[in-house]
Write a protein that holds these residues in place. Structure first.
Motif, short mmCIF file in Angstrom:
data_model
loop_
_atom_site.label_atom_id
_atom_site.label_comp_id
_atom_site.label_asym_id
_atom_site.label_seq_id
_atom_site.Cartn_x
_atom_site.Cartn_y
_atom_site.Cartn_z
N LEU A 297 -8.37 -28.38 18.24
CA LEU A 297 -8.68 -29.60 17.36
C LEU A 297 -8.99 -30.85 18.88
O LEU A 297 -9.12 -31.17 18.35
CB LEU A 297 -7.56 -29.58 17.05
CG LEU A 297 -6.85 -30.97 16.35
CD1 LEU A 297 -8.05 -32.00 15.69
CD2 LEU A 297 -5.55 -31.50 16.25
N HIS B 158 -6.76 -35.52 9.21
CA HIS B 158 -5.48 -35.94 8.68
C HIS B 158 -4.70 -36.52 10.21
O HIS B 158 -4.13 -37.77 10.55
CB HIS B 158 -4.73 -34.89 9.41
CG HIS B 158 -4.98 -34.63 7.84
ND1 HIS B 158 -5.85 -33.49 6.95
CD2 HIS B 158 -3.71 -34.64 6.60
CE1 HIS B 158 -4.86 -33.11 6.08
NE2 HIS B 158 -4.36 -34.02 5.31
N ALA C 263 -10.59 -27.90 11.65
CA ALA C 263 -10.53 -28.01 12.72
C ALA C 263 -11.24 -30.25 12.67
O ALA C 263 -10.84 -30.68 12.90
CB ALA C 263 -10.62 -28.09 14.08
N ASN D 9 -3.68 -24.74 16.78
CA ASN D 9 -5.09 -25.06 16.85
C ASN D 9 -5.26 -25.95 17.73
O ASN D 9 -6.80 -26.43 17.57
CB ASN D 9 -6.11 -25.75 15.08
CG ASN D 9 -7.65 -24.56 15.38
OD1 ASN D 9 -7.51 -23.65 15.49
ND2 ASN D 9 -8.17 -25.58 14.31
N TRP E 76 1.73 -30.19 9.26
CA TRP E 76 0.53 -30.94 10.64
C TRP E 76 0.70 -30.85 11.43
O TRP E 76 -0.30 -30.04 12.74
CB TRP E 76 0.24 -31.92 9.94
CG TRP E 76 -0.70 -31.73 8.35
CD1 TRP E 76 0.23 -31.65 6.92
CD2 TRP E 76 -2.00 -31.18 8.05
NE1 TRP E 76 -1.02 -32.12 6.36
CE2 TRP E 76 -2.16 -31.67 6.65
CE3 TRP E 76 -2.81 -31.05 8.83
CZ2 TRP E 76 -3.51 -31.33 5.75
CZ3 TRP E 76 -4.49 -30.65 8.11
CH2 TRP E 76 -4.48 -30.18 6.63
N SER F 22 -10.76 -31.04 8.70
CA SER F 22 -9.01 -31.24 8.14
C SER F 22 -8.59 -32.00 8.67
O SER F 22 -7.47 -32.80 9.06
CB SER F 22 -9.13 -30.23 7.64
OG SER F 22 -7.26 -29.92 7.21
N GLN F 23 -8.64 -30.75 10.20
CA GLN F 23 -6.76 -32.10 11.26
C GLN F 23 -7.48 -33.49 11.79
O GLN F 23 -6.87 -33.74 11.49
CB GLN F 23 -6.90 -30.19 11.51
CG GLN F 23 -6.78 -29.81 11.17
CD GLN F 23 -6.15 -28.01 12.20
OE1 GLN F 23 -6.83 -27.60 13.33
NE2 GLN F 23 -5.00 -27.56 11.64
N LEU G 249 0.91 -26.59 12.34
CA LEU G 249 -1.26 -26.45 12.06
C LEU G 249 -1.90 -27.23 13.51
O LEU G 249 -2.87 -26.53 14.44
CB LEU G 249 -1.55 -26.63 11.05
CG LEU G 249 -0.98 -26.28 10.31
CD1 LEU G 249 -1.51 -27.33 8.16
CD2 LEU G 249 -1.42 -24.60 9.59
N PHE G 250 -1.67 -28.19 13.55
CA PHE G 250 -2.42 -28.66 14.98
C PHE G 250 -1.76 -28.00 16.69
O PHE G 250 -3.32 -27.41 17.19
CB PHE G 250 -1.86 -30.14 15.37
CG PHE G 250 -1.98 -31.37 14.24
CD1 PHE G 250 -3.56 -30.92 13.77
CD2 PHE G 250 -1.43 -32.78 13.50
CE1 PHE G 250 -4.07 -32.04 12.61
CE2 PHE G 250 -1.78 -33.38 12.80
CZ PHE G 250 -2.79 -33.04 11.99
#
Lengths: 285, 285
Positions: free
Chosen positions: B243, B195, B188, B239, B232, B191-192, B235-236
């Motif tokens: 995040l 982004h 989180a 999580n 993405w 990487s997240q 994934l966001f």
């Protein structure tokens, strides 16, 4: 007719990271002399011995009256101080330029005391380097970089051309001519915002092994957090109105994503990312 | 004794960016066969013809019963669907792994249906690439990258070792063994968050010529805004709790700087930047 530097005496004020790169870069043009001023005698002596400059001076008043071009490679407040203190010593008709990362605060800070018979052309080379142990910086840090100039109508056209020639010969890429307001607005976004973000990201982490968990983005995005604290704090505060407005807008944008992630609004996120991806592509690599 | 892949049949499920890099990377181990599944017949045919795989299958049920190792190279939801739909077809004792960027959502999504006689070891190669026009991705995108594994006590030790050998042979750098919670927490952040930040930065700009005004940081920090939107977003949202907590902390940190910039608290900013610089240095280049 191409500008000839061989009959020029040039002064680099301040032999730090940028000043030493300028001194190095100026050699290609073979000016009559490259002088430097610095607060540290040992820096000047080393620069003389290594051939980086012809001669160094701790007191600018000793050499300024001879110099045709003066490149002030100092932080904002130091640059203001240098210009104010030495106003009487600049040679008549000399071209003065600087490298400070904000332009409005510098221009306003000297406008009432700038002599009419000198030509000050504000500049901002978009080059730099992480902290290094080397004493002097080679001109290679300039290669292909952008150089912003914010001349006014008062500047002499031939001096603007002379400066552009000098910038090109030192290896810079594009030269962008703009006005101080636009400069400070854009820089708040492309440079100052980036530094605040990088610092904030590192601020959040208490794990020095965090880079085990990444694919490169985190390291790339936070490398500039190894920041020159005094210089950047000064620039941020000098550009406070524009920078805080951009930080507000940035927080709004982060909140947009946060709220939609929390609410699980996949299609809203996808749509916005698609728009953003196209926008970023249009900006080039 | 070093793991021998020459008697193994391996299936790569999904020949996208990552799947094709895996198929390419597996060649060094010379397994008996590398098979692939994909929704697009033309992708499978091209992969067969170019020698990237031995044979492709649109229907996983046709080949899964023969495969000793299955590498699922699909997005989160597609990976869940693949495992659920094909649970009956996996070969007894087969090693299954995946590449999904969040681990908790994937593990929870299959825990009730996972057969006891297969060995699922969740994985996350921290490699990727900007969008490209090339059809297949070479294994070179793996070189030196981190690979995260979140095995459980149920996994067979020899399979974890087998997977680690495979990862090493494909050219990855560090392998980090962690648990799903830690993985999702760290990701989180590293990487997240990166982004979301990159996307938000580009979101703010309405000037496609903005890169004229920068020294490199802006382009470096926003390159990942050319994002795979669907992947993405998924994934966001998967999580979301971790995040959004990090995004809140990040906004707090941005606000700290914003407030102090607005107030002109130079010494507070300098002090915090000094701390941050040291922290970032400790993280390595």
């Amino acid at each position: 007719m191409e500008a000839d530097f061989r009959n020029k005496k040039i002064l680099v004020a301040g032999l730090g990271l940028m000043g030493s790169a300028f001194a190095d870069g100026l050699k290609v043009m073979a000016p009559e002399k490259v002088y430097a001023t610095d607060l540290k005698q040992e820096v000047l002596l080393e620069a003389e011995e290594s051939g980086l400059i012809h001669k160094g001076f701790m007191d600018p008043a000793e050499i300024l009256p001879e110099c045709d071009i003066v490149i002030i490679c100092l932080y904002l407040q130091d640059a203001l101080d240098f210009i104010r203190r030495n106003m009487n010593y600049f040679k008549k008709d000399c071209l003065i330029t600087d490298i400070v990362g904000v332009k409005r605060a510098l221009i306003d800070g000297i406008k009432d005391i700038l002599r009419k018979d000198v030509d000050f052309i504000p500049g901002h080379p978009m080059a730099g380097r992480e902290r290094t142990k080397e004493h002097f910086t080679p001109k290679s840090i300039f290669a292909g970089k952008n150089y912003l100039l914010t001349p006014s109508e008062k500047n002499r056209k031939e001096n603007v051309e002379l400066l552009k020639t000098m910038i090109n010969k030192m290896g810079f890429g594009r030269i962008i001519i703009t006005d101080p307001e636009t400069h400070d607005e854009k820089i708040a976004f492309t440079s100052q915002l980036c530094h605040v973000i990088a610092a904030s990201m590192v601020d959040l982490s208490d794990d020095s092994g965090i880079t085990s968990f990444e694919g490169g983005s985190f390291q790339d995005m936070t490398r500039i957090a190894m920041i020159n604290s005094e210089m950047w704090a000064e620039l941020f505060i000098a550009n406070s109105d524009k920078l805080t407005r951009i930080l507000d807008n940035f927080i709004d944008s982060i909140n947009f994503f946060k709220d939609n992630i929390k609410a699980g609004n996949s299609s809203v996120i996808v749509e916005r990312f698609n728009e953003i991806g196209l926008k970023r592509e249009a900006m080039g690599k």
